[in-house]
Design an enzyme around this catalytic site. Structure first.
Site, PDB file in Angstrom:
ATOM      1  N   SER A 137       0.841  -1.390  -0.044  1.00  7.19           N
ATOM      2  CA  SER A 137      -0.009   0.011   0.004  1.00  7.19           C
ATOM      3  C   SER A 137       1.008   1.307   0.008  1.00  7.19           C
ATOM      4  CB  SER A 137      -0.845   0.087   1.261  1.00  7.19           C
ATOM      5  OG  SER A 137      -1.275   1.125   1.683  1.00  7.19           O
ATOM      6  N   TYR A 150      -2.800  -1.064  10.128  1.00  6.87           N
ATOM      7  CA  TYR A 150      -2.556  -1.329   8.673  1.00  6.87           C
ATOM      8  C   TYR A 150      -1.320  -0.890   8.177  1.00  6.87           C
ATOM      9  CZ  TYR A 150      -4.156  -0.763   3.776  1.00  6.87           C
ATOM     10  OH  TYR A 150      -4.466  -1.112   2.527  1.00  6.87           O
TER      11      TYR A 150
HETATM   12  P1  NDP Z   1     -11.748  -5.130  -0.871  1.00  6.88           P
HETATM   13  O1  NDP Z   1     -12.394  -4.735   0.570  1.00  6.88           O
HETATM   14  O2  NDP Z   1     -12.567  -4.561  -2.181  1.00  6.88           O
HETATM   15  O3  NDP Z   1     -11.503  -6.273  -1.115  1.00  6.88           O
HETATM   16  C1  NDP Z   1     -10.760  -7.304   0.070  1.00  6.88           C
HETATM   17  C2  NDP Z   1     -10.851  -8.566  -0.546  1.00  6.88           C
HETATM   18  O4  NDP Z   1     -10.319  -9.306   0.775  1.00  6.88           O
HETATM   19  C3  NDP Z   1     -12.169  -9.177  -0.666  1.00  6.88           C
HETATM   20  O5  NDP Z   1     -12.237  -9.858  -1.861  1.00  6.88           O
HETATM   21  C4  NDP Z   1     -12.284  -9.936   0.869  1.00  6.88           C
HETATM   22  O6  NDP Z   1     -13.479 -10.933   0.414  1.00  6.88           O
HETATM   23  C5  NDP Z   1     -11.018 -10.487   1.102  1.00  6.88           C
HETATM   24  N1  NDP Z   1     -10.764 -10.747   2.473  1.00  6.88           N
HETATM   25  C6  NDP Z   1     -10.852  -9.882   3.506  1.00  6.88           C
HETATM   26  N2  NDP Z   1     -10.517 -10.401   4.563  1.00  6.88           N
HETATM   27  C7  NDP Z   1     -10.581 -11.940   4.315  1.00  6.88           C
HETATM   28  C8  NDP Z   1     -10.216 -13.080   5.014  1.00  6.88           C
HETATM   29  N3  NDP Z   1     -10.136 -13.051   6.413  1.00  6.88           N
HETATM   30  N4  NDP Z   1     -10.213 -13.999   4.404  1.00  6.88           N
HETATM   31  C9  NDP Z   1     -10.275 -14.160   2.911  1.00  6.88           C
HETATM   32  N5  NDP Z   1     -10.593 -13.027   2.423  1.00  6.88           N
HETATM   33  C10 NDP Z   1     -10.644 -11.982   2.799  1.00  6.88           C
HETATM   34  O7  NDP Z   1     -10.435  -4.270  -1.059  1.00  6.88           O
HETATM   35  P2  NDP Z   1      -9.472  -3.523  -2.038  1.00  6.88           P
HETATM   36  O8  NDP Z   1      -9.721  -4.544  -3.258  1.00  6.88           O
HETATM   37  O9  NDP Z   1      -9.394  -2.225  -1.858  1.00  6.88           O
HETATM   38  O10 NDP Z   1      -8.102  -4.275  -1.290  1.00  6.88           O
HETATM   39  C11 NDP Z   1      -7.426  -5.643  -1.860  1.00  6.88           C
HETATM   40  C12 NDP Z   1      -5.925  -5.542  -1.258  1.00  6.88           C
HETATM   41  O11 NDP Z   1      -5.451  -4.215  -1.820  1.00  6.88           O
HETATM   42  C13 NDP Z   1      -5.948  -5.294   0.418  1.00  6.88           C
HETATM   43  O12 NDP Z   1      -4.805  -5.727   0.783  1.00  6.88           O
HETATM   44  C14 NDP Z   1      -5.697  -3.668   0.622  1.00  6.88           C
HETATM   45  O13 NDP Z   1      -4.921  -3.361   1.685  1.00  6.88           O
HETATM   46  C15 NDP Z   1      -4.915  -3.489  -0.586  1.00  6.88           C
HETATM   47  N6  NDP Z   1      -4.934  -1.929  -1.051  1.00  6.88           N
HETATM   48  C16 NDP Z   1      -5.968  -1.315  -1.281  1.00  6.88           C
HETATM   49  C17 NDP Z   1      -5.901   0.101  -1.874  1.00  6.88           C
HETATM   50  C18 NDP Z   1      -6.928   0.672  -2.365  1.00  6.88           C
HETATM   51  O14 NDP Z   1      -6.953   1.984  -2.554  1.00  6.88           O
HETATM   52  N7  NDP Z   1      -8.337   0.066  -2.454  1.00  6.88           N
HETATM   53  C19 NDP Z   1      -4.765   0.749  -1.685  1.00  6.88           C
HETATM   54  C20 NDP Z   1      -3.663  -0.097  -1.373  1.00  6.88           C
HETATM   55  C21 NDP Z   1      -3.661  -1.304  -0.753  1.00  6.88           C
HETATM   56  P3  NDP Z   1     -14.508 -11.606   1.357  1.00  6.88           P
HETATM   57  O15 NDP Z   1     -15.109 -10.267   1.841  1.00  6.88           O
HETATM   58  O16 NDP Z   1     -15.391 -12.575   0.794  1.00  6.88           O
HETATM   59  O17 NDP Z   1     -13.660 -12.416   2.427  1.00  6.88           O
END
Ligand code: NDP
Length: 247
Positions: A137, A150
């Site tokens: 990130s 985070y």
């Molecule tokens: P979302 O909230 O859209 O997606 C998160 C995903 O992680 C979902 O598919 C969710 O699926 C899954 N998830 C969360 N917890 C668990 C768990 N315990 N077990 C299995 N699956 C899990 O977030 P983003 O797409 O924005 O984020 C994706 C990654 O990118 C993260 O690591 C985030 O920190 C990182 N990121 C995002 C940024 C942004 O601007 N959006 C910037 C920088 C980094 P489900 O709910 O079905 O479990």
């Protein structure tokens, strides 16, 4: 030889049922893909749309996390690529954090990536090589008052990336991190609701003049998962519209 061709490769994308994970999974066209998330209903739609395999698993549960990797390898017949993307944030000032919340963020974002990588290692050894992509990130390099846990997890993921890259280079496994800028997903939609002025601040600081979209991460996924990056390992590459270099 097409340097970027993923035909015959098998990939597992955690958190691949939406947001950045789905954007990356969609980029891995021609690879066989398994997506994983906790929510079976959320998994089903993209899996159906893209013909990928869906695995319902909570990656904070060590057994489930290892099981997810083994299931992906079994169903896909091999495992060449692991994208450790699933993650959460709990936005609070550090003095208000409960220890359980701290652990939840660290386990979701960092420990799970270690466990999944460890579980993927024997499969990649069998495949005579592999690619691991960890999602960091901007908080891997910057600080903010509301990201104690985070930011710690995302800083940690860069160091984990470097350690795994050096350990497993001998096995022809390349391990890299991607540092997304501000991308429009469910995660950041919540952030925009919680932090007033965030949307405008991001726009003002991003030289590209826009928020990113999940599909902006597809290209880097293809590069880091294909032969094109065979001599690239241990790096952390921002995909941020220039956010990190803006003075
Ligand atoms: P979302 O909230 O859209 O997606 C998160 C995903 O992680 C979902 O598919 C969710 O699926 C899954 N998830 C969360 N917890 C668990 C768990 N315990 N077990 C299995 N699956 C899990 O977030 P983003 O797409 O924005 O984020 C994706 C990654 O990118 C993260 O690591 C985030 O920190 C990182 N990121 C995002 C940024 C942004 O601007 N959006 C910037 C920088 C980094 P489900 O709910 O079905 O479990």
């Amino acid at each position: 030889m097409d340097l970027f061709d993923l035909k015959g490769r098998a990939a597992l994308v955690t958190g691949g049922n939406g947001g950045i994970g789905l954007g990356m999974a969609e980029g891995l066209a021609r690879a066989k893909v398994a997506i994983a998330g906790r929510d079976g209903a959320k998994n089903a739609k993209p899996a159906k749309q893209h013909g990928s395999i869906a695995i319902a698993a909570d990656i904070t549960d060590e057994k489930a996390c290892r099981g997810m990797v083994d299931e992906a390898a079994k169903k896909l017949g091999r495992l060449d690529i692991l994208i450790n993307n699933a993650g959460i944030n709990i936005r609070k000032q550090p003095e208000q954090y409960q220890l359980a919340e701290w652990h939840r963020v660290l386990e979701s974002n960092l420990t799970s990536a270690f466990v999944a990588s460890q579980a993927a290692y024997p499969h990649m050894q069998r495949a005579k090589g592999g690619k691991i992509v960890n999602i960091g990130s901007m908080m891997s390099i910057f600080g903010a008052s509301f990201v104690a846990a985070y930011g710690a997890s995302k800083g940690g993921i860069v160091q984990l990336t470097r350690a795994l890259a050096t350990a497993w280079a001998k096995d022809n496994i390349q391990v890299n991190a991607v540092l997304p800028g501000w991308i429009d997903t469910a995660l950041t939609r919540r952030a925009r609701d919680e932090i007033s002025g965030l949307h405008e601040r991001v726009l003002a600081r991003t030289p590209a003049g826009r928020w990113g979209a999940p599909e902006d991460l597809a290209g880097i996924a293809v590069f880091l998962c294909s032969s094109a990056s065979d001599f690239v390992t241990g790096t952390a590459i921002p995909v941020d519209g220039g956010y990190a270099v803006q003075a």
